[in-house]
Design a protein around this motif. Structure first.
Motif, PDB file in Angstrom:
ATOM      1  N   ARG A   9      53.538 -42.027  17.577  1.00  0.00           N
ATOM      2  CA  ARG A   9      54.838 -42.688  17.640  1.00  0.00           C
ATOM      3  C   ARG A   9      55.939 -41.733  17.212  1.00  0.00           C
ATOM      4  O   ARG A   9      55.795 -41.007  16.235  1.00  0.00           O
ATOM      5  CB  ARG A   9      54.822 -43.898  16.721  1.00  0.00           C
ATOM      6  CG  ARG A   9      56.102 -44.706  16.718  1.00  0.00           C
ATOM      7  CD  ARG A   9      55.875 -46.043  16.094  1.00  0.00           C
ATOM      8  NE  ARG A   9      57.043 -46.885  16.233  1.00  0.00           N
ATOM      9  CZ  ARG A   9      57.031 -48.184  16.069  1.00  0.00           C
ATOM     10  NH1 ARG A   9      55.907 -48.814  15.748  1.00  0.00           N
ATOM     11  NH2 ARG A   9      58.137 -48.894  16.213  1.00  0.00           N
ATOM     12  N   ASP A  10      57.027 -41.775  17.962  1.00  0.00           N
ATOM     13  CA  ASP A  10      58.245 -41.057  17.613  1.00  0.00           C
ATOM     14  C   ASP A  10      59.281 -42.123  17.274  1.00  0.00           C
ATOM     15  O   ASP A  10      59.926 -42.666  18.165  1.00  0.00           O
ATOM     16  CB  ASP A  10      58.707 -40.185  18.781  1.00  0.00           C
ATOM     17  CG  ASP A  10      59.920 -39.340  18.421  1.00  0.00           C
ATOM     18  OD1 ASP A  10      60.651 -39.698  17.470  1.00  0.00           O
ATOM     19  OD2 ASP A  10      60.134 -38.325  19.094  1.00  0.00           O
ATOM     20  N   ALA A  11      59.407 -42.419  15.996  1.00  0.00           N
ATOM     21  CA  ALA A  11      60.271 -43.520  15.581  1.00  0.00           C
ATOM     22  C   ALA A  11      61.727 -43.273  15.957  1.00  0.00           C
ATOM     23  O   ALA A  11      62.453 -44.202  16.324  1.00  0.00           O
ATOM     24  CB  ALA A  11      60.138 -43.743  14.075  1.00  0.00           C
ATOM     25  N   ALA A  12      62.151 -42.036  15.894  1.00  0.00           N
ATOM     26  CA  ALA A  12      63.544 -41.725  16.191  1.00  0.00           C
ATOM     27  C   ALA A  12      63.889 -42.038  17.646  1.00  0.00           C
ATOM     28  O   ALA A  12      65.033 -42.344  17.968  1.00  0.00           O
ATOM     29  CB  ALA A  12      63.826 -40.266  15.887  1.00  0.00           C
ATOM     30  N   LYS A  13      62.888 -41.946  18.511  1.00  0.00           N
ATOM     31  CA  LYS A  13      63.126 -42.170  19.939  1.00  0.00           C
ATOM     32  C   LYS A  13      62.593 -43.520  20.404  1.00  0.00           C
ATOM     33  O   LYS A  13      62.632 -43.821  21.598  1.00  0.00           O
ATOM     34  CB  LYS A  13      62.468 -41.062  20.756  1.00  0.00           C
ATOM     35  CG  LYS A  13      63.039 -39.688  20.478  1.00  0.00           C
ATOM     36  CD  LYS A  13      62.340 -38.639  21.337  1.00  0.00           C
ATOM     37  CE  LYS A  13      62.895 -37.247  21.068  1.00  0.00           C
ATOM     38  NZ  LYS A  13      62.204 -36.211  21.887  1.00  0.00           N
ATOM     39  N   ASN A  14      62.083 -44.331  19.485  1.00  0.00           N
ATOM     40  CA  ASN A  14      61.490 -45.630  19.849  1.00  0.00           C
ATOM     41  C   ASN A  14      60.463 -45.453  20.962  1.00  0.00           C
ATOM     42  O   ASN A  14      60.437 -46.226  21.937  1.00  0.00           O
ATOM     43  CB  ASN A  14      62.577 -46.614  20.294  1.00  0.00           C
ATOM     44  CG  ASN A  14      63.531 -46.954  19.182  1.00  0.00           C
ATOM     45  OD1 ASN A  14      63.150 -47.037  18.021  1.00  0.00           O
ATOM     46  ND2 ASN A  14      64.798 -47.125  19.536  1.00  0.00           N
ATOM     47  N   THR A  15      59.623 -44.447  20.800  1.00  0.00           N
ATOM     48  CA  THR A  15      58.650 -44.105  21.836  1.00  0.00           C
ATOM     49  C   THR A  15      57.243 -44.027  21.259  1.00  0.00           C
ATOM     50  O   THR A  15      57.061 -43.571  20.130  1.00  0.00           O
ATOM     51  CB  THR A  15      58.998 -42.739  22.458  1.00  0.00           C
ATOM     52  OG1 THR A  15      60.290 -42.819  23.060  1.00  0.00           O
ATOM     53  CG2 THR A  15      57.981 -42.327  23.500  1.00  0.00           C
ATOM     54  N   GLU A  30      64.572 -50.613  18.395  1.00  0.00           N
ATOM     55  CA  GLU A  30      63.527 -50.365  17.404  1.00  0.00           C
ATOM     56  C   GLU A  30      62.598 -51.569  17.304  1.00  0.00           C
ATOM     57  O   GLU A  30      63.034 -52.718  17.240  1.00  0.00           O
ATOM     58  CB  GLU A  30      64.148 -50.076  16.043  1.00  0.00           C
ATOM     59  CG  GLU A  30      63.128 -49.706  14.986  1.00  0.00           C
ATOM     60  CD  GLU A  30      63.770 -49.363  13.657  1.00  0.00           C
ATOM     61  OE1 GLU A  30      65.001 -49.466  13.548  1.00  0.00           O
ATOM     62  OE2 GLU A  30      63.033 -48.987  12.727  1.00  0.00           O
ATOM     63  N   ARG A  80      55.300 -49.125  12.489  1.00  0.00           N
ATOM     64  CA  ARG A  80      56.483 -48.271  12.388  1.00  0.00           C
ATOM     65  C   ARG A  80      56.206 -47.020  11.570  1.00  0.00           C
ATOM     66  O   ARG A  80      56.696 -45.945  11.892  1.00  0.00           O
ATOM     67  CB  ARG A  80      57.638 -49.038  11.761  1.00  0.00           C
ATOM     68  CG  ARG A  80      58.939 -48.231  11.700  1.00  0.00           C
ATOM     69  CD  ARG A  80      60.046 -49.012  11.031  1.00  0.00           C
ATOM     70  NE  ARG A  80      60.566 -50.059  11.894  1.00  0.00           N
ATOM     71  CZ  ARG A  80      60.550 -51.343  11.575  1.00  0.00           C
ATOM     72  NH1 ARG A  80      60.032 -51.738  10.433  1.00  0.00           N
ATOM     73  NH2 ARG A  80      61.062 -52.238  12.396  1.00  0.00           N
TER      74      ARG A  80
END
Length: 123
Positions: A68-74, A26, A49
Motif C-alpha cells: 500500500r502507498d498511503a500517500a497515493k491511496n493505492t 483515503e 491503512r
C-alpha cells in the motif's frame, strides 16, 4: 469513492504480474477479491491503512504480496509463481471504517468496489 484497477493481462504459468488499484479518497481497509469463470467471488488479500499486517487467502499465501502507498491511496498486488487457477477477474475493494484483520475476507465489509481487471494465466 471510486476505485480504478489496472495491470491485468495474459501471462504464462510461473510468471509474475503486478496489478494496482487507485482510490479517489483515503480508505481504511483495501483488499483484492477475484472471480474465476463459473465460480463465486473469493477473497485474495487485504491490507489496513498502517500496512503492518496484511491478510491473505491460503491459496495465495507465499506467492502474492499486497502493498500500500498511503500517500497515493493505492494498493498493489504482486503475483508470483502464477498458476492456471489464478485466472480470474480481480476486483479491488475498500472501506472507510476500521476493521479487524480477521474480517478482511468478508465481502460485506467493503463498501466500495472497482470494475475489475482480468488476469489470464496460460500453460
Amino acid at each position: 469513492v471510486q476505485l480504478q484497477a489496472s495491470g491485468g493481462g495474459l501471462v504464462q504459468a510461473g510468471d509474475s504480474l503486478r496489478i494496482s488499484c487507485a482510490a479517489s479518497a483515503e480508505l481504511s481497509v483495501m483488499g483484492w477479491f477475484r472471480q474465476a469463470p463459473g465460480k463465486e467471488r473469493e477473497f485474495v488479500a487485504g491490507i489496513g491503512r498502517s500496512a503492518i499486517n496484511p491478510y491473505y487467502a491460503d491459496s495465495v499465501k507465499g506467492r502474492f504480496t499486497i502493498s500500500r502507498d498511503a500517500a497515493k491511496n493505492t494498493i498493489n498486488l504482486q503475483m508470483n509463481s502464477l498458476k492456471l487457477e489464478d485466472t480470474a477477474v480481480y476486483y479491488c475493494a475498500g472501506q472507510r471504517m476500521f476493521s479487524r484483520i480477521t474480517d478482511y475476507d468478508r465481502e460485506s465489509m467493503y463498501h466500495y468496489w472497482g470494475q475489475g481487471t482480468l488476469v489470464t494465466v496460460s500453460s
